[in-house]
Design a protein around this motif. Structure first.
Motif, short mmCIF file in Angstrom:
data_model
loop_
_atom_site.label_atom_id
_atom_site.label_comp_id
_atom_site.label_asym_id
_atom_site.label_seq_id
_atom_site.Cartn_x
_atom_site.Cartn_y
_atom_site.Cartn_z
N PRO A 474 7.12 -6.94 -21.22
CA PRO A 474 6.91 -5.50 -21.49
C PRO A 474 6.83 -4.70 -20.19
O PRO A 474 6.41 -5.22 -19.14
N ASP A 475 7.18 -3.44 -20.26
CA ASP A 475 7.08 -2.57 -19.09
C ASP A 475 5.65 -2.48 -18.57
O ASP A 475 5.42 -2.39 -17.36
N LEU A 476 4.68 -2.50 -19.48
CA LEU A 476 3.30 -2.36 -19.05
C LEU A 476 2.90 -3.48 -18.10
O LEU A 476 2.16 -3.25 -17.14
N PHE A 477 3.37 -4.68 -18.34
CA PHE A 477 3.08 -5.78 -17.43
C PHE A 477 3.65 -5.49 -16.04
O PHE A 477 2.97 -5.70 -15.02
N MET A 478 4.90 -5.01 -15.97
CA MET A 478 5.50 -4.72 -14.67
C MET A 478 4.74 -3.61 -13.95
O MET A 478 4.57 -3.66 -12.72
N LYS A 479 4.28 -2.62 -14.68
CA LYS A 479 3.49 -1.56 -14.05
C LYS A 479 2.21 -2.13 -13.43
O LYS A 479 1.81 -1.74 -12.33
N ARG A 480 1.60 -3.07 -14.13
CA ARG A 480 0.36 -3.65 -13.61
C ARG A 480 0.63 -4.56 -12.41
O ARG A 480 -0.23 -4.71 -11.55
N VAL A 481 1.81 -5.15 -12.38
CA VAL A 481 2.19 -5.90 -11.18
C VAL A 481 2.31 -4.95 -10.00
O VAL A 481 1.79 -5.23 -8.90
N PHE A 482 2.96 -3.83 -10.20
CA PHE A 482 3.08 -2.84 -9.13
C PHE A 482 1.72 -2.30 -8.70
O PHE A 482 1.47 -2.11 -7.52
N ASP A 483 0.87 -2.07 -9.69
CA ASP A 483 -0.42 -1.45 -9.39
C ASP A 483 -1.50 -2.47 -9.05
O ASP A 483 -2.63 -2.09 -8.74
N ASP A 484 -1.16 -3.77 -9.13
CA ASP A 484 -2.07 -4.86 -8.78
C ASP A 484 -3.37 -4.77 -9.57
O ASP A 484 -4.48 -4.74 -9.01
N THR A 485 -3.20 -4.76 -10.91
CA THR A 485 -4.37 -4.73 -11.79
C THR A 485 -4.35 -5.94 -12.71
O THR A 485 -3.48 -6.80 -12.62
N ASP A 486 -5.31 -6.00 -13.62
CA ASP A 486 -5.46 -7.15 -14.50
C ASP A 486 -4.48 -7.10 -15.66
O ASP A 486 -3.97 -6.04 -16.05
N TRP A 487 -4.30 -8.26 -16.26
CA TRP A 487 -3.45 -8.40 -17.45
C TRP A 487 -4.18 -9.33 -18.42
O TRP A 487 -4.77 -10.33 -18.03
N THR A 488 -4.14 -8.97 -19.69
CA THR A 488 -4.88 -9.72 -20.70
C THR A 488 -3.93 -10.45 -21.63
O THR A 488 -2.94 -9.88 -22.10
N LEU A 489 -4.23 -11.70 -21.89
CA LEU A 489 -3.44 -12.53 -22.80
C LEU A 489 -4.13 -12.62 -24.14
O LEU A 489 -5.36 -12.79 -24.22
N PHE A 490 -3.34 -12.53 -25.23
CA PHE A 490 -3.87 -12.54 -26.59
C PHE A 490 -3.15 -13.58 -27.44
O PHE A 490 -2.05 -14.05 -27.09
N SER A 491 -3.74 -13.87 -28.58
CA SER A 491 -3.04 -14.62 -29.61
C SER A 491 -2.45 -13.62 -30.60
O SER A 491 -3.15 -12.69 -31.02
#
Length: 967
Positions: A474-491
């Motif tokens: 998803p784009d949101l993941f790439m944005k967080r990579v650029f912004d160096d923030t956390d990412w949450t994994l779900f079921s």
């Protein structure tokens, strides 16, 4: 023995035996002539003594003496006259030479008689120039003299109109490898093997080899069809129509061909076959067809190249009103190599089981019966030669609660092991390996274990060594990579709606779920640093080649069919982006325009391209109605949406034809403008088909119906993603308002029209570069299921010849440097730039050209990325740039580590050096002054420049990668 002598024969009484008569081998009777005995004796001595016979009085006297002896003997035997057979006279000549002690002359005379005996026998068998010592064993077990005349005809025909090839050398070298009693196929093999060894000397020898292979094909097919035992290239003009009719009859009798083919006007179609197009094949292309495409019975190929193309054309025109007219139109496009259908279409068009589609995309539900139902669907689709893309995101993660059993889930991975083994077991009808790719979204709890699936270490029960994998990012993941923030994994069992959301809606809902974890409302989750997960994704991609990186949001936001569903994955080769659900299996039907065939006199011929594209779109649309569907969900989806995927191949050849380097702004511009024309004509063709045949069922509500074309959908992506996270060129050269209005008023026949497939196999058939790929190496050995083939860059060879640089030293240098011209000192810099190989082209040029194409394409493109001197930083920059430039998907990563680029520490530029007056040029030329200067995304640094002395990979044999389903 054909020379004459001036030996004095006046002293011989030539008139004495007037009453003797001679019976010739023809049965005719003639008067005895003693002078012919003198001639025969003279030839025997000339064979031994040469020109000395003229000056030797001893030999002249001996000839006169022997002639008199032989004549007197016949007179004594028949004093009153009589009849002699010619063989009796020759026996006496042989005997006289032996008695006189002239054994060498006697042996020469015996050989002379034997040679002429063979020649007479051969003439009775139709052999005009028999070899004096070599006999050939034919298929029926008979032994006949080797027909030198036919061999010379074959080889000289094979070399016709080809420059820099030596027909006589092929003949002479081949004869050295033959022996008495050689099988007839062994003769053909010797000719081909001789020619193929010369390919590295000149690329035209690949055409010579292919034409020699044709002789085997013709003999095999024509004899099987009882048309002729064998035929030359020229004779095929008459044989092809006859063979075509016999082929149709035989194929139907063998229950291989559709019985409807017999209802065509076979006389008209046979007359339309152009036998001269057999000469277009390279050896690799023709051998590939022979090994994997031609129909066969009892392991005998009875399908010839032009017959195959006509069979495919007929199979695609079954439902046309003017079937013969359309079949000829389709045949012309295929046999000219202007366009080539995908492998399943070439395999099966016109057969009793016409599975013509290339790719299938499925969504796997989160239920045990649904999971195994999806695996069954995989098996059925793979059986009939389909490449598979499975969306596994809905399946609950490891540790998730199972309500029905009050237990916990084992997650996605164990099921993927079953999918892997199914792909191995069901190998596409026994023709090639089964092929499947599993997709998983980056927020899935099992994503970290998913990344490890192709590793060679760890628990083998949780590894899939044979299937492919891909990240659905998803784009949101790439944005967080650029912004160096956390990412949450779900079921997905806890947040099932994320699967169907994208863009801003996905971001809002995802952040709500994250808040629920902070409030304690969601217990099963894992928080990671986005950049740490990104690094692992890149690390596994480099280490194992998987999972590939594909982008969920641009695939959906720019999809014309977003009103009818969601794109949950791409296909096996990452160029198809179609909606899937539990009720619909997406299907795509592929074919590729050969771009190099449309560059005429150094320019892209727009009129020819328009004609080719329009015919190609019609052919692809026909596939949908004719196609065999192995599962009902696939038929339902294809009939409702009617997607097709028209792509391109030969892009690198088209650049060479214009003397444009891949790593240049000119190449980026050509990628843009050529794809714009393909898009323009393809959309118009589909719209015109809608006017003729009707719109596709789900047209209303689509982006098409709103007048939003692929070029227009870029604005939607900018709005959803945010302008700071995307930069795509939006310039255009055609009148797109005209197309918008036409689509609004007429509709579209196909929900999707374009996709660029990898074309690995069909580009081999056409003898051009794969898809949109840069040249891998300029001289290498290609290895595939048909064997190993020497491939040399013909454009490079011709340019080096023009400058007097193509010689044995250059060939050896290219071998030493694995096909790279960069370290070869005497190659001019402009040619080094033009013929830089894939690893010598900075990846930003590949990405930029792909971005320019992507703006015109309603689906995606199979984009391989090549990185030399690979590092984590380079990988990071390249894949971030791919996302930032708006690409929908990427395919294989071909990476070359820094330690792999040096063969030795010696000064390699001096190897076999010729004229080393100039300094060694850098292996990777600096980008041209016209290089793109567009702003790059935040956090992306300039690409690392290639280091001097780096070159292509050290492997000189290249194995073809992965899937052939999309080719």
């Amino acid at each position: 023995m054909d020379t004459t002598t001036s030996t004095d024969q006046a002293a011989v009484d030539l008139t004495a035996p007037q009453r003797l008569r001679v019976i010739k081998r023809t049965g005719d009777v003639a008067a005895f002539d003693a002078s012919k005995i003198s001639v025969a004796l003279s030839k025997a001595f000339i064979a031994v003594e040469g020109d000395q016979v003229e000056s030797s009085s001893r030999i002249r006297d001996l000839i006169q003496q022997l002639t008199s002896q032989i004549t007197d003997a016949f007179q004594r035997r028949m004093p009153d006259g009589g009849t002699l057979h010619i063989e009796d006279i020759q026996d006496q000549v042989e005997l006289a030479l032996m008695r006189s002690g002239e054994h060498k002359a006697a042996r020469a005379y015996v050989l002379y008689r034997d040679e002429h005996t063979r020649a007479r026998s051969a003439q009775n068998d139709g052999i005009t120039k028999p070899h004096p010592t070599i006999n050939v064993t034919h298929l029926d077990g008979t032994v006949r003299p080797l027909d030198l005349g036919r061999i010379e005809t074959l080889v000289f025909d094979a070399c016709a109109e080809l420059s820099n090839v030596d027909a006589q050398k092929i003949v002479d070298d081949s004869l050295k490898n033959l022996y008495d009693g050689v099988p007839i196929d062994g003769v053909s093999t010797a000719l081909m093997m001789t020619a193929r060894t010369l390919v590295e000397k000149d690329p035209n020898y690949t055409y010579v080899t292919a034409r020699l292979l044709q002789d085997n094909l013709r003999r095999e097919a024509l004899s099987f069809l009882k048309v002729a035992d064998e035929a030359t290239f020229g004779e095929m003009q008459e044989h092809y129509p006859v063979a075509f009719k016999a082929y149709i009859e035989s194929g139907i009798a063998f229950e291989q061909l559709d019985e409807q083919l017999a209802t065509f006007d076979l006389e008209r179609l046979g007359a339309a076959i152009d036998h001269s197009r057999d000469n277009q094949f390279t050896y690799l292309g023709l051998q590939t067809l022979y090994d994997r495409y031609f129909l066969h019975q009892d392991d005998v190929r009875y399908e010839l190249p032009q017959v195959m193309f006509m069979r495919v054309a007929m199979g695609l025109s079954l439902n046309e009103e003017d079937r013969e007219g359309r079949a000829i139109e389709f045949y012309e496009l295929l046999s000219s190599f202007d366009y080539m259908a995908s492998t399943p279409t070439l395999f099966n068009a016109g057969t009793r089981r016409s599975q013509l589609s290339s790719c299938y995309l499925t969504t796997v539900p989160d239920a045990l019966d649904g999971i195994y139902g999806a695996i069954r669907d995989n098996a059925m689709l793979s059986k009939w030669a389909g490449g598979l893309g499975n969306d596994w995101t809905p399946v609950r993660a490891l540790g998730s609660y199972i309500k029905g059993t009050n237990g916990k889930s084992q997650g996605v991975v164990p099921f993927l092991k079953v999918v892997n083994d199914t792909a191995v077991a069901v190998n596409q009808g026994g023709k090639r390996k089964g092929a499947v790719c599993a997709y998983l979204e980056t927020w899935h709890m099992d994503v970290e274990e998913f990344l490890d699936l192709r590793k060679n270490t760890g628990d083998d029960r949780r590894r899939t060594h044979d299937m492919n994998t891909a990240n659905w990012v998803p784009d949101l993941f790439m944005k967080r990579v650029f912004d160096d923030t956390d990412w949450t994994l779900f079921s997905p069992s806890d947040c099932p709606d994320l699967h169907d959301l994208y863009g801003a809606a996905f971001q809002v809902r995802y952040e709500q779920y994250e808040e629920m974890t902070r409030q304690g409302q969601l217990k099963l989750f894992k928080r990671v640093k986005a950049r740490d997960l990104w690094r692992k994704m890149l690390s596994m991609l480099f280490e194992t080649g998987h999972p590939w990186i594909t982008f969920k949001d641009p695939c959906n936001i720019r999809s014309p069919q977003q009103h009818a569903g969601v794109v949950h994955s791409s296909n096996l080769c990452t160029e198809i982006t179609l909606n899937t659900s539990e009720d619909e299996i997406a299907v795509c039907n592929l074919g590729s325009i050969n771009l190099s065939q449309h560059v005429i006199d150094g320019k892209l011929d727009g009129d020819k391209l328009k004609k080719s594209v329009r015919t190609a779109v019609r052919m692809l649309d026909n596939v949908i109605d004719i196609n065999y569907y192995a599962v009902p969900q696939a038929r339902r989806s294809n009939m409702r949406h009617r997607p097709v995927g028209l792509g391109i191949m030969g892009f690198q050849d088209a650049l060479y034809a214009q003397s444009i380097a891949y790593a240049s702004e000119e190449a980026v511009t050509f990628a843009d403008e050529s794809m714009e024309l393909v898009s323009y004509h393809a959309i118009e063709a589909s719209s015109d088909l809608a006017a003729e045949r009707g719109r596709y069922e789900s047209f209303d509500g689509s982006l098409w119906s709103q007048g939003i074309l692929p070029i227009d959908s870029i604005e939607k992506l900018k709005q959803e993603r945010g302008a700071d996270y995307i930069e795509m060129d939006e310039s255009q050269t055609q009148d797109w308002n005209y197309i918008r209005e036409k689509v609004r008023s007429q509709g579209m026949r196909n929900s999707n029209v374009m996709a660029i497939a990898p074309t690995a196999t069909i580009s081999n058939i056409c003898g051009v570069s794969q898809s949109i790929e840069p040249t891998y190496q300029n001289l290498f050995v290609k290895s595939n299921l048909s064997g190993e083939f020497t491939v040399v860059n013909a454009y490079m060879v011709n340019d080096l010849k023009a400058r007097g640089l193509w010689d044995e030293v250059m060939i050896n240098d290219l071998k030493y440097y694995d096909g790279s011209v960069q370290p070869i000192e005497r190659v001019p810099q402009d040619l080094k730039t033009l013929y830089a190989n894939a690893f010598e082209v900075e990846p930003k040029w590949i990405v930029e050209a792909a971005s320019r194409r992507q703006k015109w394409i309603d689906q995606a493109q199979s984009l391989n990325l090549y990185i030399q001197g690979v590092s984590g930083k380079k990988l990071d920059v390249t894949y971030r740039m791919a996302w930032f430039r708006g690409l929908k998907t990427t395919y294989y990563l071909r990476a070359l580590g820094a330690t792999a680029v040096e063969k030795s520490t010696v000064d390699r530029s001096k190897h076999n050096a010729v004229g080393n007056d100039t300094a060694t040029a850098p292996a990777v030329p600096a980008p041209a002054a016209t290089a793109p200067t567009a702003q790059e995304p935040r956090g992306i640094e300039d690409f690392l420049k290639g280091k001097s002395g780096q070159r292509a990979p050290s492997a000189s044999t290249i194995d073809e990668l992965g899937c052939e389903s999309c080719q």
